[in-house]
Design an enzyme around this catalytic site. Structure first.
Site, PDB file in Angstrom:
ATOM      1  N   HIS A  55       3.870   1.958  10.760  1.00  0.00           N
ATOM      2  CA  HIS A  55       5.192   1.488  10.353  1.00  0.00           C
ATOM      3  C   HIS A  55       6.176   2.644  10.272  1.00  0.00           C
ATOM      4  O   HIS A  55       6.545   3.110   9.191  1.00  0.00           O
ATOM      5  CB  HIS A  55       5.089   0.761   9.009  1.00  0.00           C
ATOM      6  CG  HIS A  55       4.549  -0.616   9.125  1.00  0.00           C
ATOM      7  ND1 HIS A  55       3.954  -1.300   8.080  1.00  0.00           N
ATOM      8  CD2 HIS A  55       4.487  -1.464  10.192  1.00  0.00           C
ATOM      9  CE1 HIS A  55       3.577  -2.496   8.496  1.00  0.00           C
ATOM     10  NE2 HIS A  55       3.895  -2.611   9.771  1.00  0.00           N
ATOM     11  N   HIS A  94      -3.319  -0.942  11.067  1.00  0.00           N
ATOM     12  CA  HIS A  94      -3.451  -1.829   9.919  1.00  0.00           C
ATOM     13  C   HIS A  94      -4.656  -2.746  10.012  1.00  0.00           C
ATOM     14  O   HIS A  94      -5.052  -3.352   9.014  1.00  0.00           O
ATOM     15  CB  HIS A  94      -2.184  -2.680   9.779  1.00  0.00           C
ATOM     16  CG  HIS A  94      -0.928  -1.877   9.874  1.00  0.00           C
ATOM     17  ND1 HIS A  94      -0.220  -1.733  11.060  1.00  0.00           N
ATOM     18  CD2 HIS A  94      -0.271  -1.141   8.960  1.00  0.00           C
ATOM     19  CE1 HIS A  94       0.829  -0.957  10.847  1.00  0.00           C
ATOM     20  NE2 HIS A  94       0.817  -0.573   9.598  1.00  0.00           N
ATOM     21  N   GLU A 125      -1.960  -5.342   7.080  1.00  0.00           N
ATOM     22  CA  GLU A 125      -3.294  -4.945   6.615  1.00  0.00           C
ATOM     23  C   GLU A 125      -3.929  -6.052   5.781  1.00  0.00           C
ATOM     24  O   GLU A 125      -5.123  -6.347   5.919  1.00  0.00           O
ATOM     25  CB  GLU A 125      -3.231  -3.661   5.786  1.00  0.00           C
ATOM     26  CG  GLU A 125      -4.623  -3.212   5.332  1.00  0.00           C
ATOM     27  CD  GLU A 125      -4.601  -2.065   4.340  1.00  0.00           C
ATOM     28  OE1 GLU A 125      -5.523  -2.012   3.500  1.00  0.00           O
ATOM     29  OE2 GLU A 125      -3.678  -1.235   4.395  1.00  0.00           O
ATOM     30  N   SER A 140       7.309   0.456   5.727  1.00  0.00           N
ATOM     31  CA  SER A 140       6.155   1.262   5.326  1.00  0.00           C
ATOM     32  C   SER A 140       5.822   1.029   3.860  1.00  0.00           C
ATOM     33  O   SER A 140       6.576   1.431   2.967  1.00  0.00           O
ATOM     34  CB  SER A 140       6.436   2.745   5.572  1.00  0.00           C
ATOM     35  OG  SER A 140       5.465   3.554   4.947  1.00  0.00           O
ATOM     36  N   SER A 141       4.684   0.412   3.602  1.00  0.00           N
ATOM     37  CA  SER A 141       4.278   0.114   2.229  1.00  0.00           C
ATOM     38  C   SER A 141       4.123   1.384   1.409  1.00  0.00           C
ATOM     39  O   SER A 141       4.652   1.500   0.299  1.00  0.00           O
ATOM     40  CB  SER A 141       2.968  -0.672   2.229  1.00  0.00           C
ATOM     41  OG  SER A 141       2.483  -0.865   0.909  1.00  0.00           O
ATOM     42  N   THR A 199      -5.009  -0.694   1.101  1.00  0.00           N
ATOM     43  CA  THR A 199      -5.204   0.755   0.956  1.00  0.00           C
ATOM     44  C   THR A 199      -3.933   1.511   0.600  1.00  0.00           C
ATOM     45  O   THR A 199      -4.004   2.680   0.219  1.00  0.00           O
ATOM     46  CB  THR A 199      -5.775   1.358   2.249  1.00  0.00           C
ATOM     47  OG1 THR A 199      -4.835   1.177   3.316  1.00  0.00           O
ATOM     48  CG2 THR A 199      -7.110   0.720   2.616  1.00  0.00           C
ATOM     49  N   CYS A 203      -1.054  11.098   7.724  1.00  0.00           N
ATOM     50  CA  CYS A 203      -2.437  11.152   7.266  1.00  0.00           C
ATOM     51  C   CYS A 203      -3.349  11.075   8.491  1.00  0.00           C
ATOM     52  O   CYS A 203      -2.895  10.879   9.622  1.00  0.00           O
ATOM     53  CB  CYS A 203      -2.732   9.998   6.317  1.00  0.00           C
ATOM     54  SG  CYS A 203      -2.607   8.361   7.111  1.00  0.00           S
ATOM     55  N   CYS A 217      -7.345   2.032  10.996  1.00  0.00           N
ATOM     56  CA  CYS A 217      -7.731   3.174  10.167  1.00  0.00           C
ATOM     57  C   CYS A 217      -9.168   2.984   9.688  1.00  0.00           C
ATOM     58  O   CYS A 217      -9.521   1.902   9.194  1.00  0.00           O
ATOM     59  CB  CYS A 217      -6.799   3.295   8.968  1.00  0.00           C
ATOM     60  SG  CYS A 217      -7.308   4.579   7.803  1.00  0.00           S
ATOM     61  N   HIS A 252       1.802  -8.463   4.558  1.00  0.00           N
ATOM     62  CA  HIS A 252       1.552  -7.148   5.132  1.00  0.00           C
ATOM     63  C   HIS A 252       0.425  -7.263   6.154  1.00  0.00           C
ATOM     64  O   HIS A 252      -0.576  -7.944   5.906  1.00  0.00           O
ATOM     65  CB  HIS A 252       1.167  -6.140   4.042  1.00  0.00           C
ATOM     66  CG  HIS A 252       1.147  -4.721   4.518  1.00  0.00           C
ATOM     67  ND1 HIS A 252       0.067  -4.191   5.189  1.00  0.00           N
ATOM     68  CD2 HIS A 252       2.072  -3.729   4.445  1.00  0.00           C
ATOM     69  CE1 HIS A 252       0.330  -2.933   5.498  1.00  0.00           C
ATOM     70  NE2 HIS A 252       1.533  -2.625   5.055  1.00  0.00           N
TER      71      HIS A 252
END
EC number: 1.17.7.4
Length: 339
Positions: free
Chosen positions: A57, A90, A142, A238-239, A180, A28, A112, A140
Site C-alpha cells: 500500500h 497482504h 490482509e 497503509s494500515s 499483522t 520492512c 509476507c 483490509h
C-alpha cells in the site's frame, strides 16, 4: 552580549527546526521481498506482469511498477490465459488461490511470510476443530485473505464492543489471530476483552503483529515526546502508517501523514504560540520507500530545518527468501532496474 543579541540567539532554534528521524522506519523485509518479486518477474518474463491488488500500500511504489509493466487488478477475470500473476504482500483467500490454479496462471506468491504464518496456523487449528476470532479492520485485504482461509468458523472483531457478539459454538475450541499491522496497544486491549469473555481461548505462541509494526510503533513512542510534531510518510491506504500517526496523537503530539513531500503543509510546523516547531519528528510506514523520506527532509530544509539526526533504535536484519523460479536474477540487475 547585548539584550537584543541574546534575544535573537534564544529565538534562533525556533526559526531553524531540527528534524528527528525515528529508527527503524520505512521498508520492512516483507515489503522488500514483495517488491523484489514483481521486479524479478518483470526482468525474467517481461511485461506485462499481473498483480492481484496493490503489491504493497504505497502510491509511489505502485506507480513505479506500473511504469515498468506491472498491471494491478482485483478480479482474476482481468488476467489473460497463460499470464504471470503475483499475489500481493497482504495474502489472498483460498478461493482466489483455487481460481488462479483453475485458470492456469503462472503464480508467484508475494504474501509476507508473517502473514503466511497466520494462514498456516488457521489451517492447522481448523483441522483440530477450532473456531477463530480475528482481530482486524474490516475490508483490509490482509483480513480478507486470512478470513478467506476458511469458509466458516472465523469471526472478525474490530473493537472491544464486538467481542461479546461473536457467535462461538464451543468456547473450549476457540483460537485468536490478529492482523499483522494493527496498533499494538489497541490489539492488546481487544485481546484482553477476548480473554475475559472466552477464558479458554488459544493465543498464538508468538503474537501475530509483525516485528516491523512493533518496532516502528516503539520508535514513535520514543520519538513523539521529544518533538513538537510528527510527520509520517505513508499512503492513506497503509494500515501500519495510519497507526503511527494515531499513536503520535495518542501520546499528545500532533501527527500528520504525507504520501509525498508535496503533501507537507508549512502550517503543520506552527507551534501553539505561533512559533515554528523546534523539533519535527519524521518516520515512515513499512511500505514507504526511503526516497520519499529523503524528499520530505529536503522539503523541511526548504522550510527552515538546518539539522537532521536519527534517534537510536532497533536494527533490523530480517530477510525472507524468494519463491522458487525467481532467484536466478542477480541483485545488481534488480537494483539497476530500480534506478
Amino acid at each position: 552580549m547585548t539584550d537584543a543579541a541574546a534575544l535573537q540567539a534564544s529565538e534562533a532554534p525556533l526559526n531553524a527546526p531540527e528534524v528527528i528521524l525515528a529508527e527503524p522506519r520505512g521498508f520492512c523485509a516483507g515489503v522488500d521481498r514483495a517488491i523484489e518479486i514483481v521486479e524479478r518477474a518483470l526482468l525474467k518474463f517481461g511485461a506485462p506482469i499481473y498483480v492481484r491488488h496493490e503489491i504493497v500500500h504505497n502510491t509511489y511504489v505502485v506507480n513505479d511498477l506500473k511504469a515498468r509493466g506491472a498491471i494491478f487488478i482485483e478480479d482474476l477475470a482481468e488476467v489473460p490465459p497463460g499470464a504471470t500473476l503475483v499475489f500481493s504482500a497482504h495474502g489472498v483467500s483460498q478461493e482466489v488461490r483455487q481460481e488462479a490454479a483453475r485458470r492456469g496462471f503462472q503464480v508467484f506468491d508475494a504474501t509476507c511470510p508473517l502473514v503466511t504464518k497466520v494462514h498456516v496456523e488457521v489451517a492447522k487449528l481448523h483441522r483440530e476443530g477450532y473456531e477463530f476470532i480475528m482481530i482486524g479492520h474490516k475490508g483490509h485485504p490482509e483480513v480478507e485473505g486470512t478470513m478467506g482461509q476458511l469458509s466458516e468458523g472465523i469471526y472478525l472483531v474490530e473493537d472491544v464492543a464486538d467481542v461479546a457478539a461473536v457467535p462461538v459454538k464451543n468456547p473450549a475450541k476457540l483460537a485468536v489471530v490478529t492482523q499483522t499491522t494493527l496498533s499494538v496497544d489497541d490489539a492488546a486491549e481487544i485481546l484482553a476483552a477476548v480473554k475475559t469473555h472466552f477464558p479458554e481461548v488459544r493465543e498464538p505462541k508468538k503474537q501475530d503483529i509483525c516485528y516491523a509494526t512493533q518496532n516502528r510503533q516503539d520508535a514513535v513512542k520514543v520519538m513523539a515526546p521529544q518533538v513538537d510534531v510528527v510527520i509520517v510518510v505513508g499512503s492513506p491506504t497503509s494500515s501500519n502508517s495510519n497507526r503511527l500517526r494515531e499513536l503520535a496523537e495518542r501520546l499528545g503530539t500532533p501527527g500528520y501523514m504525507v504520501d509525498s513531500a508535496d503533501d507537507l503543509k508549512a502550517e503543520w510546523l506552527d507551534g501553539p504560540n505561533g512559533q515554528t516547531a523546534r523539533r519535527v519528528g519524521l518516520t515512515a510506514g513499512a511500505s514507504a520507500p526511503d526516497v520519499l523520506v529523503q524528499a520530505v527532509i529536503e522539503r523541511l530544509r526548504a522550510l527552515g530545518a538546518t539539522t537532521v539526526r536519527s534517534l537510536p533504535g532497533v536494527e533490523e536484519h530480517v530477510r525472507f527468501p524468494l519463491p522458487l523460479g525467481l532467484g536466478d536474477k542477480s541483485m545488481a540487475e534488480v537494483s539497476s532496474s530500480r534506478s
